[in-house]
Design an enzyme around this catalytic site. Structure first.
Site, PDB file in Angstrom:
ATOM      1  N   THR A 272     -37.497 -19.417  29.221  1.00  0.00           N
ATOM      2  CA  THR A 272     -36.400 -19.730  30.146  1.00  0.00           C
ATOM      3  C   THR A 272     -35.620 -18.481  30.546  1.00  0.00           C
ATOM      4  O   THR A 272     -35.065 -18.420  31.641  1.00  0.00           O
ATOM      5  CB  THR A 272     -35.451 -20.755  29.485  1.00  0.00           C
ATOM      6  OG1 THR A 272     -36.130 -21.993  29.446  1.00  0.00           O
ATOM      7  CG2 THR A 272     -34.173 -20.923  30.249  1.00  0.00           C
TER       8      THR A 272
ATOM      9  N   SER B 157     -42.723 -21.285  26.029  1.00  0.00           N
ATOM     10  CA  SER B 157     -43.223 -21.046  24.664  1.00  0.00           C
ATOM     11  C   SER B 157     -43.818 -22.295  24.024  1.00  0.00           C
ATOM     12  O   SER B 157     -44.374 -22.220  22.932  1.00  0.00           O
ATOM     13  CB  SER B 157     -42.148 -20.427  23.784  1.00  0.00           C
ATOM     14  OG  SER B 157     -41.145 -21.358  23.480  1.00  0.00           O
TER      15      SER B 157
ATOM     16  N   LYS C  24     -34.427 -23.829  16.039  1.00  0.00           N
ATOM     17  CA  LYS C  24     -33.854 -24.443  17.247  1.00  0.00           C
ATOM     18  C   LYS C  24     -33.458 -25.868  16.895  1.00  0.00           C
ATOM     19  O   LYS C  24     -34.278 -26.649  16.428  1.00  0.00           O
ATOM     20  CB  LYS C  24     -34.871 -24.426  18.386  1.00  0.00           C
ATOM     21  CG  LYS C  24     -34.313 -24.975  19.699  1.00  0.00           C
ATOM     22  CD  LYS C  24     -35.277 -24.839  20.877  1.00  0.00           C
ATOM     23  CE  LYS C  24     -34.583 -25.293  22.155  1.00  0.00           C
ATOM     24  NZ  LYS C  24     -35.433 -25.148  23.356  1.00  0.00           N
TER      25      LYS C  24
ATOM     26  N   THR D  57     -37.444 -20.387  23.922  1.00  0.00           N
ATOM     27  CA  THR D  57     -36.745 -20.766  22.694  1.00  0.00           C
ATOM     28  C   THR D  57     -37.478 -21.847  21.894  1.00  0.00           C
ATOM     29  O   THR D  57     -37.241 -21.985  20.692  1.00  0.00           O
ATOM     30  CB  THR D  57     -35.317 -21.263  23.002  1.00  0.00           C
ATOM     31  OG1 THR D  57     -35.412 -22.355  23.914  1.00  0.00           O
ATOM     32  CG2 THR D  57     -34.473 -20.157  23.587  1.00  0.00           C
ATOM     33  N   ASP D  58     -38.368 -22.593  22.545  1.00  0.00           N
ATOM     34  CA  ASP D  58     -38.981 -23.751  21.862  1.00  0.00           C
ATOM     35  C   ASP D  58     -39.700 -23.356  20.573  1.00  0.00           C
ATOM     36  O   ASP D  58     -39.597 -24.053  19.563  1.00  0.00           O
ATOM     37  CB  ASP D  58     -39.999 -24.447  22.776  1.00  0.00           C
ATOM     38  CG  ASP D  58     -39.338 -25.236  23.901  1.00  0.00           C
ATOM     39  OD1 ASP D  58     -38.095 -25.289  23.938  1.00  0.00           O
ATOM     40  OD2 ASP D  58     -40.074 -25.778  24.742  1.00  0.00           O
TER      41      ASP D  58
ATOM     42  N   GLU E 192     -40.776 -36.269  -7.137  1.00  0.00           N
ATOM     43  CA  GLU E 192     -41.315 -37.631  -7.032  1.00  0.00           C
ATOM     44  C   GLU E 192     -42.830 -37.623  -6.832  1.00  0.00           C
ATOM     45  O   GLU E 192     -43.477 -38.663  -6.901  1.00  0.00           O
ATOM     46  CB  GLU E 192     -40.642 -38.366  -5.874  1.00  0.00           C
ATOM     47  CG  GLU E 192     -39.188 -38.714  -6.143  1.00  0.00           C
ATOM     48  CD  GLU E 192     -38.565 -39.512  -5.011  1.00  0.00           C
ATOM     49  OE1 GLU E 192     -38.819 -40.716  -4.914  1.00  0.00           O
ATOM     50  OE2 GLU E 192     -37.824 -38.907  -4.201  1.00  0.00           O
TER      51      GLU E 192
ATOM     52  N   TYR F 287     -37.186 -26.866  36.309  1.00  0.00           N
ATOM     53  CA  TYR F 287     -37.365 -25.427  36.449  1.00  0.00           C
ATOM     54  C   TYR F 287     -38.671 -25.011  35.820  1.00  0.00           C
ATOM     55  O   TYR F 287     -39.302 -25.765  35.093  1.00  0.00           O
ATOM     56  CB  TYR F 287     -36.206 -24.649  35.822  1.00  0.00           C
ATOM     57  CG  TYR F 287     -36.219 -24.640  34.325  1.00  0.00           C
ATOM     58  CD1 TYR F 287     -35.711 -25.699  33.602  1.00  0.00           C
ATOM     59  CD2 TYR F 287     -36.769 -23.564  33.630  1.00  0.00           C
ATOM     60  CE1 TYR F 287     -35.736 -25.703  32.229  1.00  0.00           C
ATOM     61  CE2 TYR F 287     -36.797 -23.561  32.245  1.00  0.00           C
ATOM     62  CZ  TYR F 287     -36.276 -24.633  31.559  1.00  0.00           C
ATOM     63  OH  TYR F 287     -36.310 -24.638  30.204  1.00  0.00           O
TER      64      TYR F 287
HETATM   65  N1  GLU Z   1     -39.861 -24.698  27.036  1.00  0.00           N
HETATM   66  C1  GLU Z   1     -39.530 -23.411  27.473  1.00  0.00           C
HETATM   67  C2  GLU Z   1     -39.832 -22.316  26.451  1.00  0.00           C
HETATM   68  O1  GLU Z   1     -39.695 -22.480  25.272  1.00  0.00           O
HETATM   69  C3  GLU Z   1     -38.141 -23.370  27.897  1.00  0.00           C
HETATM   70  C4  GLU Z   1     -37.202 -23.365  26.763  1.00  0.00           C
HETATM   71  C5  GLU Z   1     -36.511 -22.036  26.653  1.00  0.00           C
HETATM   72  O2  GLU Z   1     -37.061 -20.968  26.841  1.00  0.00           O
HETATM   73  O3  GLU Z   1     -35.360 -22.108  26.337  1.00  0.00           O
HETATM   74  O4  GLU Z   1     -40.217 -21.277  26.880  1.00  0.00           O
END
Ligand code: GLU
Length: 344
Positions: free
Chosen positions: A29, A74, A180, A107-108, A301, A41
């Site tokens: 992103t 990602s 995340k 970020t994913d 357990e 996007y």
């Molecule tokens: N799904 C995309 C990724 O991980 C967008 C999420 C992001 O970058 O924040 O690249």
């Protein structure tokens, strides 16, 4: 989060000449643009050069040079790109004139890539991952300040020997600890039990205690000559779980299985029967937890000793998968694998 006493803020004056930093771009992103309506996007739509031009202040921190390693959201990150990324980072850091590497990333799956590099890049120099939650064309995009802060963190000699770091939302995280935790908010990244690596505000660093677990230069994992990583699947436990997905993973050729267990890494009778059979057949079985916090201990357990299972200790399922893949490049012995989960 209870960080130790912070170090003094870094002086604002920068070293001259400015440090040379290699920026490895992978998409995400931070390089995303809105496409149609206000909500849709495309990740990775912008080149990293456009991003850098949008933050001219970067020129006051470092001499940046860019290498585009991938251009994807990602969610499409994979093991082949991890191997390439680790090799490109190590190659850059082997150059005595390069001070650090910054990696732009979605970020994913940033926590997985970061932890993988934490275990496979053998350099004391800073490696800093950075991303953004809002696309570059969004109101109050967070990418530009995140990138500025990430370069400031990488440019500081004080961030050497701290393992791979993730910078976002004015926070510096250890890649091993960060996860995340929110689908949309800019404060999505949270540190696990061992806490924050530090804070960074407009390029000024406040660093906390360095990590005590093994990483980077002390890591025993080597990717040299490794064509691919062994297959490891994650199976999510739930009430009423059946054995079918576990059996399917084994049939598909998984060398390791991570169970995102309920509570303290628990699984019901059907799943236990299937995982026990998998372990007897030589598949490495790691019990992690779907709870998002806490330690999965041995023999609470579930009788790990009798069943030949491995407890994930502090690692969430996706990070346990990374360590298990690398561990399986060295050993298939559950006891030896367990030691790795206590060490890294
Ligand atoms: N799904 C995309 C990724 O991980 C967008 C999420 C992001 O970058 O924040 O690249």
């Amino acid at each position: 989060m209870s960080p130790a006493t912070p170090t003094r803020p870094e002086p604002v004056e920068r070293a001259t000449p400015l440090p040379r930093i290699r920026l490895l771009a992978t998409g995400g992103t931070i390089a995303g643009a809105q496409t149609g309506g206000s909500r849709s996007y495309q990740a990775g739509a912008f080149s990293i050069d456009a991003l850098i031009q949008a933050v001219p202040q970067l020129a006051t921190l470092a001499r940046l040079e860019v290498e585009q390693v991938a251009a994807l959201g990602s969610q499409d990150m994979n093991e082949a790109i991890w191997l390439k990324l680790a090799a490109r980072a190590e190659a850059a850091l082997a150059d005595p004139d390069i001070a650090a590497v910054v990696i732009t990333h979605g970020t994913d799956t940033m926590e997985e890539t970061g932890y993988f590099l934490n275990l496979t890049v053998h350099s004391p120099k800073p490696v800093v991952l950075v991303g953004a939650m809002r696309p570059a064309t969004e109101i109050s995009a967070d990418g530009p300040m995140n990138l500025y802060n990430a370069v400031a963190v990488a440019a500081s000699p004080d961030t050497r020997n701290r393992g791979v770091l993730v910078v976002a939302n004015d926070e510096i995280h250890f890649a091993r600890e960060v996860s995340k935790t929110n689908t949309t908010q800019v404060g999505t990244f949270k540190a696990s039990h061992r806490g924050l690596a530090g804070l960074v505000h407009a390029g000024r660093l406040h660093l906390y205690a360095p990590p005590v677990l093994r990483h980077t230069t002390a890591s025993e994992f080597s990717l040299a000559g490794l064509p691919a990583l062994p297959r490891v699947d994650i199976v999510y436990a739930h009430a009423g779980m059946g054995r079918e997905l576990i059996d399917a993973a084994v049939r598909a050729g998984a060398k390791g299985l991570v169970i995102a267990g309920v509570g303290d890494g628990n699984l019901n009778e059907a799943a236990l029967t299937a995982t026990a059979a998998a372990a007897r057949a030589g598949v490495a079985v790691v019990r992690s937890s779907r709870t998002g916090g806490g330690v999965v201990e041995r023999n609470i357990e579930v009788d790990d000793d009798a069943l030949g299972f491995i407890a994930s200790d502090e690692l969430n399922p996706q990070k346990a998968r990374v360590l298990l893949m690398l561990g399986l490049t060295r050993t298939a012995d559950p006891r030896a694998l367990q030691e790795l989960f206590f060490t890294y």
